[in-house]
Design a protein around this motif. Structure first.
Motif, PDB file in Angstrom:
ATOM      1  N   VAL A 114       0.686  -1.091  -0.055  1.00  0.00           N
ATOM      2  CA  VAL A 114       0.045   0.030   0.172  1.00  0.00           C
ATOM      3  C   VAL A 114       0.708   1.121   0.042  1.00  0.00           C
ATOM      4  N   LEU A 115       2.014   1.178   0.299  1.00  0.00           N
ATOM      5  CA  LEU A 115       2.862   2.334   0.487  1.00  0.00           C
ATOM      6  C   LEU A 115       3.624   3.097  -0.840  1.00  0.00           C
ATOM      7  N   ASN A 116       3.627   4.170  -1.225  1.00  0.00           N
ATOM      8  CA  ASN A 116       4.290   4.688  -2.036  1.00  0.00           C
ATOM      9  C   ASN A 116       5.432   5.569  -1.306  1.00  0.00           C
ATOM     10  N   PRO A 117       6.648   5.755  -1.937  1.00  0.00           N
ATOM     11  CA  PRO A 117       7.611   6.533  -1.079  1.00  0.00           C
ATOM     12  C   PRO A 117       6.833   7.866  -0.705  1.00  0.00           C
ATOM     13  N   GLY A 118       7.301   8.164   0.727  1.00  0.00           N
ATOM     14  CA  GLY A 118       6.681   9.309   1.175  1.00  0.00           C
ATOM     15  C   GLY A 118       5.529   9.110   1.879  1.00  0.00           C
ATOM     16  N   ASP A 119       4.638   8.026   1.559  1.00  0.00           N
ATOM     17  CA  ASP A 119       3.413   8.055   2.276  1.00  0.00           C
ATOM     18  C   ASP A 119       3.591   7.659   3.974  1.00  0.00           C
ATOM     19  N   GLU A 120       2.732   8.360   4.594  1.00  0.00           N
ATOM     20  CA  GLU A 120       2.837   8.288   6.263  1.00  0.00           C
ATOM     21  C   GLU A 120       2.165   7.376   6.780  1.00  0.00           C
ATOM     22  N   VAL A 121       2.649   6.636   7.657  1.00  0.00           N
ATOM     23  CA  VAL A 121       2.058   5.753   8.456  1.00  0.00           C
ATOM     24  C   VAL A 121       2.142   6.266  10.038  1.00  0.00           C
ATOM     25  N   ILE A 122       0.840   6.671  10.697  1.00  0.00           N
ATOM     26  CA  ILE A 122       1.029   6.798  12.066  1.00  0.00           C
ATOM     27  C   ILE A 122       1.135   5.737  12.999  1.00  0.00           C
ATOM     28  N   ILE A 123       1.826   5.796  13.742  1.00  0.00           N
ATOM     29  CA  ILE A 123       2.253   4.708  14.689  1.00  0.00           C
ATOM     30  C   ILE A 123       2.028   5.185  16.329  1.00  0.00           C
ATOM     31  N   ALA A 162      -3.757  15.488  15.067  1.00  0.00           N
ATOM     32  CA  ALA A 162      -2.561  16.476  15.175  1.00  0.00           C
ATOM     33  C   ALA A 162      -1.539  15.876  14.110  1.00  0.00           C
ATOM     34  N   ALA A 163      -1.401  14.607  14.091  1.00  0.00           N
ATOM     35  CA  ALA A 163      -0.470  13.761  13.282  1.00  0.00           C
ATOM     36  C   ALA A 163      -0.712  13.785  11.999  1.00  0.00           C
ATOM     37  N   ARG A 164      -1.908  13.925  11.704  1.00  0.00           N
ATOM     38  CA  ARG A 164      -2.478  13.687  10.092  1.00  0.00           C
ATOM     39  C   ARG A 164      -1.979  14.709   9.199  1.00  0.00           C
ATOM     40  N   THR A 165      -1.423  14.547   7.969  1.00  0.00           N
ATOM     41  CA  THR A 165      -1.340  15.096   7.039  1.00  0.00           C
ATOM     42  C   THR A 165      -1.791  14.616   5.763  1.00  0.00           C
ATOM     43  N   GLU A 166      -1.714  15.410   4.427  1.00  0.00           N
ATOM     44  CA  GLU A 166      -2.223  14.661   3.204  1.00  0.00           C
ATOM     45  C   GLU A 166      -1.511  13.642   3.126  1.00  0.00           C
ATOM     46  N   LYS A 167      -0.409  13.294   3.381  1.00  0.00           N
ATOM     47  CA  LYS A 167       0.342  11.888   3.079  1.00  0.00           C
ATOM     48  C   LYS A 167       0.053  10.882   4.198  1.00  0.00           C
TER      49      LYS A 167
END
Ligand code: PMP
Ligand code: GLU
Length: 395
Positions: A114-123, A162-167
């Protein structure tokens, strides 16, 4: 020439601290040192006999000699469907499940899928040691969200927002948690799930400790809360912990067909399939008699209830009582101050050197004031280890 033969990918990653700590303890034991190892989250029980027998039978009648379909044997998928019906309250079809070499490789396969380079995973942290490095290995970006002891190590929607972005592509949830043992309530999960649906963020639900809950605590799978949340969720589970089958390396994922077929593609080009004999063993684990599972769960519960009050008596150690999994995760800030350590890894090493108790440093879990003890070991070892910790602190 090159300075190193290693890729940046490997240079930028850490070895698993849990496996490294366990290997160090084993090596010291082999040298003849008297070591109490509370490192590894692995049941000390052997795989139940009915499961062993099913595996032997599969080998001897030739069933285990062959490749299987990359995503797994249809009979195993059906067994997982029964498991989902029983413990999650919904059914799936065979295209909604994939099996692979341990939940660990399922996770890696998922991130690759599921991840493209730069995609963010909140952990949310503290978190299990492998998540952050796996995300980095496929050029994703781990975004850690530090939870607090005062909130029982659980992330709130406000923190996630607060951690969410477009990525932001994925939110990782591990309940019951390794290392904290905390379980999110149904209401907390509903709020988090609705937030993920609203922002089209995939939920990776690592439910591997879902059956290992104690003292009346209950596990709610986030995917069981609503259809909208279920469609947004990838469930990761396996048999390693519940069935005492860590060595068999069986993990599975349940999700919508698009993601599952992507994961199956990755598996077809990497391991081909989960080892056939392990698949036959897993069918028996999921569909055979379940009484040995409850016996093991009760043993973990007894160990927790015995060792938790003793650990809290160790000077400088402060522990919240875990609800599930098989770890205690004391805050040792005061203990470190008392003994003059600023760094928890150095503190853990000193404990190993001086009193022979092998723990895992909280550093690898994103928790610089904590250490992890696994209580998936017998009570005598556990009591002896706590006595040694006391001796270390009182020296
Ligand atoms: N998730 C968590 C939270 C774990 O602690 C572990 C530990 N083994 C795994 C996944 C992987 O389990 P396995 O690969 O043995 O199925
Ligand atoms: N998950 C277990 C642990 O945390 C086993 C080792 C590992 O895979 O990290 O100890």
């Amino acid at each position: 020439g090159h300075m190193t033969n290693l890729s940046n990918r490997v240079l930028n990653m850490e070895e698993s601290v849990t496996l490294a700590a366990s290997a160090r303890a084993k090596a010291l034991k082999a040298e003849g040192r008297d070591i109490s190892s509370l490192t590894l989250g692995e049941p000390d029980f052997v795989t139940p006999k009915n499961i062993q027998d099913a595996a032997i039978e599969a080998i001897q009648n030739g069933k285990a000699s062959f490749y299987t379909v990359a995503s797994g044997l249809p009979e195993l998928k059906d067994a997982i469907n029964s498991y989902m019906e029983k413990f999650y309250g919904y059914s799936i079809n065979r295209n909604q499940v994939v099996v692979a070499t341990g939940a660990k490789f399922i996770l890696y396969t998922f991130f690759t899928t599921v991840l493209n380079p730069g995609d963010e995973v909140i952990i949310p942290t503290p978190c299990w040691v492998s998540y952050v490095d796996q995300v980095k290995m496929v050029d994703g970006v781990p975004v850690t969200v530090a939870t607090t002891e005062s909130n029982h190590f659980k992330a709130t929607v406000e923190q996630l927002e607060a951690a969410r972005t477009e990525k932001t592509k994925v939110l990782l949830l591990n309940s019951p948690s390794n290392p904290t043992g905390m379980i999110y309530t149904r209401d907390e999960l509903e709020a988090i799930g609705n937030w993920a649906v609203e922002h089209n963020i995939l939920i990776l639900a690592d439910d591997i400790y879902g059956r290992l809950v104690y003292n009346g605590n209950e596990f709610t799978p986030i995917s069981s809360i609503s259809e909208a949340i279920r469609k947004q969720t990838v469930v990761v589970n396996g048999v390693s912990k519940t069935y005492a089958m860590t060595g068999w390396r069986v993990g599975f994922a349940v999700a919508e067909e698009e993601i599952i077929s992507g994961m199956a593609k990755v598996i077809s080009q990497t391991t081909s399939n989960l080892t056939a004999v392990s698949q036959y063993a897993a069918i028996e684990a999921l569909t055979g008699p379940q009484d040995s599972i409850e016996t093991m769960r009760q043993a973990f519960e007894e160990r927790l209830n015995t060792i938790y009050p003793l650990l809290n008596e160790v000077p400088g150690f402060e522990v919240i009582k875990p609800q599930g999994a098989f770890y205690l995760f004391p805050n040792v800030k005061k203990a470190m101050e008392m003994k003059g350590y600023a760094d928890v890894t150095a503190f853990t090493t000193a404990i190993l050197e001086e009193v022979g108790v092998a723990l895992v440093t909280g550093a690898g879990f994103g928790a610089p004031e904590n250490v992890r003890l696994s209580y998936a070991t017998d009570l005598d070892t556990l009591k002896d280890a706590v006595n040694r910790l006391k001796a270390f602190m009182e020296k």
